[in-house]
Design an enzyme around this catalytic site. Sequence first.
Site, short mmCIF file in Angstrom:
data_model
loop_
_atom_site.label_atom_id
_atom_site.label_comp_id
_atom_site.label_asym_id
_atom_site.label_seq_id
_atom_site.Cartn_x
_atom_site.Cartn_y
_atom_site.Cartn_z
N ARG A 75 0.82 -1.22 0.00
CA ARG A 75 0.00 0.00 0.00
C ARG A 75 0.85 1.27 0.00
NH1 ARG A 75 -5.11 -1.78 3.90
NH2 ARG A 75 -6.18 -2.97 2.26
N LYS A 240 -19.56 -17.45 2.13
CA LYS A 240 -20.99 -17.23 2.37
C LYS A 240 -21.70 -16.52 1.22
CE LYS A 240 -20.52 -17.10 7.42
NZ LYS A 240 -20.81 -16.32 8.65
#
Length: 439
Positions: A75, A240
């Site tokens: 980053r 999920k």
Amino acid sequence: MFTPLSARFFRQSSSSVAAASPFLRQFHASAACWEKLNVEGLAKKVDLSGKNVLVRVDLNVPLAKDEVTVTDDTRLRAIVPTTKFLLDKGANVILMSHFGRPKGEIIETGKNGRLNPVVKPLEELLGTSITKVDTTIGPEAEAAASKLGSGDVLLLENTRFYKGETKNDMELAEGMGKLADYFVMDAFGTAHRAHSSTAGVTEFMKESAAGFLLDKELKYLQGAVDNPKRPMMAIVGGAKVSTKIPVIESLLDKCDKILVGGGMIFTFYKALGYGIGASLVEEDMVELAASLMKKAEEKGVKMLLPVDVVVADKFDNDADTAIADVKDISGEWMGLDIGPETLKQFQAEIDECETIVWNGPMGVFEMSNFAEGTNEVAKMLAAATERGAVTIVGGGDSVAAINKAGLGDKVSHISTGGGASLELLEGKTLPGVAALSDV
């Protein structure tokens, strides 16, 4: 019923992957990508020499146990192009970022603490010294900002030390606005948040523009949504269904094909009436999974579920494993990765597509014995990129997976934002982008 795991995965020819090289693909971005001012446009519009430019970046890097050493500077490297561009234009650069989740408290060290650990690594990357202050607004920050000379860099303190930051507090935003003439947003990972440092601050700037990192994200992700090269495919994985519902529903209106993998497949199988053994399932999402499959059929979108899976007798890398047809999972067996026949089918579908968006791993890739599916899909995307397809990897786990496979530089674009990537793919407007100046 089961095939021994020793006879498992086919291997893609390594030659196509090895031949891939880092490059930037031509991409047909939609007009919407160009509505907002970018940093190059800002430099053409105004003379930045000697002007203070406040740059919102993402400095959330992992730290070692000593809470001082940066263990991954990805980053930090990502903000270099925009920062160096501004410095080359003679601007004084003021960097601003949150760090962790201190929730309005001042924390001295650690993942929610001060930004001190990033100073030296940033100085090395930028090739210049950095002045760090312990505040984000107020007299100390204003004094430091007023003393900046052409080409100087100032780093402000963790923006989330202020409770008003996440509430888009206008008083805090005004304090930030006192430090500079112009604002550049280059933190895509927080662009979906309406915070003082991402949205509110623009109210107190002469002009606000997108940095190179944000601009690239918009061109690829928004371009994929609004004007993709077809056929377009989405590969959606993860544990999920519930976390991917909005993006799947949105992609049904945009994609020609959707490949589904990861733990979420068992909720779909439950909806189809298959036995799933001890595999992960979201009982409250079964009906919705059925409706998603029905919608795909109605819209003419080809939704492919795996035809075979790698099953284990427990959630452990050293578990006994086998390959099972998805209709033959029973007892205590649980599915932890997609199987070899599925990979052959996925390969054939990927070969036909010109835009491919991947979000979420195909299995429990953190365990080496269940990482093959994810790794093979990563190789398929690298090969697709080499032949000219636009390939976009978005979301934390899928990014980690493709980097772990050593193929991060073999795809068209890796998105730096998890939630921001998903919201943009869903077609949502990001507050940190909407707040920028129009072209």
